[in-house]
Write an enzyme that holds these catalytic residues in place. Sequence first.
Site, PDB file in Angstrom:
ATOM      1  N   GLY A  46      24.026  18.050  -5.189  1.00 41.52           N
ATOM      2  CA  GLY A  46      24.885  18.205  -4.010  1.00 41.52           C
ATOM      3  C   GLY A  46      24.160  17.687  -2.797  1.00 41.52           C
ATOM      4  N   SER A 113      19.935  13.998  -8.954  1.00 46.78           N
ATOM      5  CA  SER A 113      20.602  13.665  -7.694  1.00 46.78           C
ATOM      6  C   SER A 113      19.939  14.450  -6.561  1.00 46.78           C
ATOM      7  CB  SER A 113      22.091  13.959  -7.849  1.00 46.78           C
ATOM      8  OG  SER A 113      22.833  13.303  -6.860  1.00 46.78           O
ATOM      9  N   TRP A 114      20.715  15.264  -5.805  1.00 44.66           N
ATOM     10  CA  TRP A 114      20.036  16.098  -4.805  1.00 44.66           C
ATOM     11  C   TRP A 114      18.991  16.994  -5.473  1.00 44.66           C
ATOM     12  CZ3 TRP A 114      18.258  17.380  -0.248  1.00 44.66           C
ATOM     13  CH2 TRP A 114      17.857  18.689  -0.038  1.00 44.66           C
ATOM     14  N   ASP A 270      24.547   3.717 -11.937  1.00 42.29           N
ATOM     15  CA  ASP A 270      24.727   4.871 -11.049  1.00 42.29           C
ATOM     16  C   ASP A 270      25.240   4.351  -9.708  1.00 42.29           C
ATOM     17  OD1 ASP A 270      22.652   7.771 -10.278  1.00 42.29           O
ATOM     18  OD2 ASP A 270      24.437   6.989  -9.233  1.00 42.29           O
ATOM     19  N   HIS A 298      26.024   7.955 -12.831  1.00 42.28           N
ATOM     20  CA  HIS A 298      25.227   8.953 -12.116  1.00 42.28           C
ATOM     21  C   HIS A 298      25.047  10.270 -12.871  1.00 42.28           C
ATOM     22  CE1 HIS A 298      23.549  11.093  -8.714  1.00 42.28           C
ATOM     23  NE2 HIS A 298      24.499  11.987  -8.769  1.00 42.28           N
TER      24      HIS A 298
HETATM   25  C1  LIG Z   1      24.182  12.757  -3.316  1.00 40.00           C
HETATM   26  N1  LIG Z   1      24.775  13.883  -3.932  1.00 40.00           N
HETATM   27  C2  LIG Z   1      25.147  13.713  -5.290  1.00 40.00           C
HETATM   28  C3  LIG Z   1      24.771  14.966  -6.032  1.00 40.00           C
HETATM   29  O1  LIG Z   1      23.704  15.531  -5.805  1.00 40.00           O
HETATM   30  C4  LIG Z   1      25.732  15.474  -6.985  1.00 40.00           C
HETATM   31  N2  LIG Z   1      25.614  16.619  -7.607  1.00 40.00           N
HETATM   32  N3  LIG Z   1      26.701  16.761  -8.397  1.00 40.00           N
HETATM   33  C5  LIG Z   1      27.444  15.713  -8.228  1.00 40.00           C
HETATM   34  C6  LIG Z   1      28.741  15.488  -8.932  1.00 40.00           C
HETATM   35  C7  LIG Z   1      29.526  16.815  -8.926  1.00 40.00           C
HETATM   36  C8  LIG Z   1      29.553  14.433  -8.237  1.00 40.00           C
HETATM   37  C9  LIG Z   1      28.466  15.051 -10.366  1.00 40.00           C
HETATM   38  O2  LIG Z   1      26.881  14.862  -7.348  1.00 40.00           O
END
Ligand SMILES: CNCC(=O)c1nnc(C(C)(C)C)o1
Length: 319
Positions: A46, A113-114, A270, A298
């Site tokens: 996120g 990701s985050w 990604d 991603h």
């Molecule tokens: C830059 N933020 C993307 C991220 O951290 C992320 N975490 N979960 C998601 C999805 C729910 C879109 C898979 O994106």
Amino acid sequence: MPESPALYPKIAATDEGFLKVSDIHTLYYEQSGNLQGKPVIYLHGGPGGGVSAHDRRYFDPEVYRIILLDQRGAGKSTPTACLEDNNTWALVADIEKLREHLKIEKWVVFGGSWGSTLSLVYAQEHPDRVKALILRGIFMLRQSELKWFYEQGGASNIFPDAWDEYVKPIPENERDNFIAAYHKRLTGSDEEERIRCAKAWSTWECSTSKLYVDPAEIAKASEDIWALAFARIECHYFFNKGFFKTETHILDNVDKIRHIPATIVQGRYDVVCPATSAWELHKVWPEAKFEFMADAGHSAKELATTARLVKAADEYKTL
Ligand SMILES: CNCC(=O)c1nnc(C(C)(C)C)o1
């Protein structure tokens, strides 16, 4: 979409708790697997994405003491979607508070990701507490990364249809800075506009996270509570540039973690966190194992990515 055969079977949480970490924030955490086993903490994406039962399944439950944490304002942590006293450095301190609360000396840290951002920053602040790092979909919150995904001219060229939906809540005269325009509305007093913008923001991200997008994952973006937390917290961190003093903070501090066993897994396609960031991290950190997944975007739920993440966790069982 089929479920990855690499995942360990579904298991329940055997311990759940809430940890008060500030005057405002109380965090949900859970433990599963072998509570006397090797600790691993899962850091969700996120920011604001929250954890799920699926996240337990990357780890052998016979061996690992699996810890999932909802970061500030996310998932079951309260207050939901709260931006007050919510920043990268507070989250790093929260992870240490949880480690001490659970009486853990060192742990494997897993994040995508985050979650990869937070894992890297946590490890750079507390390298002596990290047994190994398992990272996916590298995101270092640099302006080039944010511009690529949240402003016109990057990912919008690959998903022009989804992009047209993302821009709808923002008037033409504010479309030169979507992060600022969304931030104004996601933190504004108009509840209907907040929810409408949260859904548009979250749908954009969920619609672009896999090569073959899972309708169930997009549906999640239309759930008011989840979308508000995900969009508000993400936009708050991005609007504040990750609360970093410099945008190359993670790259500048790689030397603090180069000794830590690590695996970096990056989807070649990604679109959310393009391969450039992972490749730049790899070039300054050659000791970390690095692998492009040729047929993945991603999400950690891409079949090849899931398999490689489980393999990495299996490899670190012996640490
Ligand atoms: C830059 N933020 C993307 C991220 O951290 C992320 N975490 N979960 C998601 C999805 C729910 C879109 C898979 O994106």
